[in-house]
Design an enzyme around this catalytic site. Structure first.
Site, mmCIF file in Angstrom:
data_model
loop_
_atom_site.group_PDB
_atom_site.id
_atom_site.type_symbol
_atom_site.label_atom_id
_atom_site.label_comp_id
_atom_site.label_asym_id
_atom_site.label_seq_id
_atom_site.Cartn_x
_atom_site.Cartn_y
_atom_site.Cartn_z
ATOM 1 N N ARG A 61 -4.434 -74.479 -44.573
ATOM 2 C CA ARG A 61 -3.244 -73.785 -44.044
ATOM 3 C C ARG A 61 -2.065 -74.735 -43.811
ATOM 4 O O ARG A 61 -1.307 -74.584 -42.848
ATOM 5 C CB ARG A 61 -3.581 -73.072 -42.731
ATOM 6 C CG ARG A 61 -4.538 -71.917 -42.859
ATOM 7 C CD ARG A 61 -3.955 -70.785 -43.685
ATOM 8 N NE ARG A 61 -4.750 -69.589 -43.574
ATOM 9 C CZ ARG A 61 -5.853 -69.366 -44.280
ATOM 10 N NH1 ARG A 61 -6.268 -70.247 -45.176
ATOM 11 N NH2 ARG A 61 -6.539 -68.250 -44.101
ATOM 12 N N SER A 106 -4.339 -63.700 -39.395
ATOM 13 C CA SER A 106 -4.960 -64.583 -38.394
ATOM 14 C C SER A 106 -3.851 -65.242 -37.584
ATOM 15 O O SER A 106 -2.947 -65.832 -38.166
ATOM 16 C CB SER A 106 -5.740 -65.711 -39.077
ATOM 17 O OG SER A 106 -6.705 -65.199 -39.943
ATOM 18 N N GLU A 157 -1.254 -70.198 -36.200
ATOM 19 C CA GLU A 157 -1.025 -70.336 -37.639
ATOM 20 C C GLU A 157 0.431 -69.988 -38.014
ATOM 21 O O GLU A 157 1.025 -70.673 -38.839
ATOM 22 C CB GLU A 157 -2.014 -69.415 -38.376
ATOM 23 C CG GLU A 157 -2.095 -69.670 -39.855
ATOM 24 C CD GLU A 157 -3.012 -68.683 -40.560
ATOM 25 O OE1 GLU A 157 -4.232 -68.855 -40.498
ATOM 26 O OE2 GLU A 157 -2.502 -67.750 -41.200
#
Ligand code: EPU
Length: 337
Positions: A164, A237, A333
């Site tokens: 990520r 998420s 995130e």
């Protein structure tokens, strides 16, 4: 290139936060980019690039200029005995691009079906799901250098991808506009069936393991677990799965035998943040309009009318509770503007 003042961004972020851009424009072509770069007045203010708005927490007012990429197009640029090379413009919707590749028989992106957002945003946080990441097939990213307006190509290794994360989320942030992305899709692609319930779901439905069917079941699995942003605001998420030393995982397992973890690298493991948040009692719980989704504790949801402060109030409390119970730090995130 048309400029708009006080532009409503509420429908352009999947969390559905109330937000307004001081100035807003859309870029459709390189000519638009150059018009922007040649505008001396605009050069003095802050610029931010908006993709599909699916990984962002927006403040009530976004100062400066918000730029939405609206360049479209996808094409097979080269084919050899080993691979297809497909290129897409940054403004393409990611999931539509994935389906276009599959409809044309170029496989390799099937596990990444139904991820929200745009093609241009995909490399920034190295989107991933069901055992695949963008970095596995990305060949090259072509960017506009905001210093001089020139196009600059970044190879896969120059993008410095990790979980990520990429150069564009770190040192490269704010320096480039990702304009188009090329993927190299190998013809000898190995099907990825091991992650999550893919194999189980194919077997249950009596479907052959092929790229189109993988895409079909990935879409179904995602739809059953993740809220549709059209119906309930969310950014997928909300936290990354924390990467911790295997020794800490072993220590936690003594007290929490059902702890979920995945192998990572060099003596490190990824803990399932969804499991940690769920165990901390946050699944389906909320503070004001913001809570953690009842079917997947990793997804923060806006039940309606939330702003960025509401988001951070809930997110901060979730982090504090997970830290208190497990001693593990969670990292959001989405990118905070
Ligand atoms: N779990 C719980 N309770 C929950 C949620 C999850 O106990 O409320 C457990 C699950 O039972 C499972 C484990 O946690 O054993 C992991 O959950 P899951 O398989 O749902 O995947 P994840 O680790 O939560 C990651 C990605 C997703 C991606 C899925 C599928 C991250 C931060 N998230 O989720 O990506 O779709 O794997 O590959 O890496 C996104 O980034 O927006 C995203 C949705």
């Amino acid at each position: 290139m048309q400029l708009q003042a006080h532009f409503d961004l509420s429908k352009l972020n999947t969390l559905g936060l109330k937000s307004s851009a001081e100035l807003y424009t859309e870029l459709h072509s390189i000519t638009d980019v150059h018009a922007l770069l040649n505008d001396h007045a605009l050069k003095k203010i802050t610029w931010r690039i908006l993709g599909g708005g699916s990984n962002l927490v927006l403040p009530a007012t976004v100062g400066g200029l918000t730029i939405r990429l609206a360049n479209k197009g996808r094409t097979l640029i080269h084919e050899d005995a080993d691979a297809w090379y497909v290129k897409a413009q940054a403004g393409e919707v990611w999931n539509e691009f994935v389906h276009w590749t599959l409809d044309n028989g170029y496989w390799g992106l099937e596990n990444l079906s139904l991820i929200p957002g745009t093609v241009g945003a995909a490399p920034i946080q190295n989107i991933g799901a069901y055992g695949s990441e963008v970095k596995d097939t990305l060949f090259e990213v072509t960017c506009v250098d905001l210093e001089n307006g020139e196009l600059k190509a970044f190879s896969n290794s120059e993008c410095r991808f990790s979980y990520r994360d990429s150069y564009f989320k770190q040192e490269g942030a704010g320096k480039y506009i990702i304009w188009e992305v090329t993927f190299r899709l190998p013809k000898q692609n190995k099907l990825r069936l091991e992650y999550g319930d893919i194999r189980k779901e194919l077997e249950r439905q009596g479907l052959e393991a092929n790229p189109r069917n993988i895409s079909k079941v990935v879409c179904e699995i995602r739809s059953s677990k993740l809220p549709n942003p059209e119906e309930i605001g969310n950014a997928g998420s909300f936290f990354k799965n924390p990467i911790v030393p295997a020794a800490l995982r072993d220590q936690l397992l003594l007290k929490h035998p059902t702890l979920v973890s995945f192998p990572y690298a060099d003596g490190m493991v990824k803990l399932a943040a969804g499991w940690l948040i769920d165990q901390a009692g946050w699944k389906g719980k909320k503070i004001g309009p913001v809570g953690m989704f009842e079917k997947q504790a990793l997804v923060l949801v806006n039940h309606g009318g939330a702003d960025a402060n509401d988001v951070w109030t809930t997110a901060t409390q979730v982090c504090a509770d997970v830290k208190a119970q497990f001693g593990v730090e969670l990292e959001p995130e989405p990118i905070r503007w």
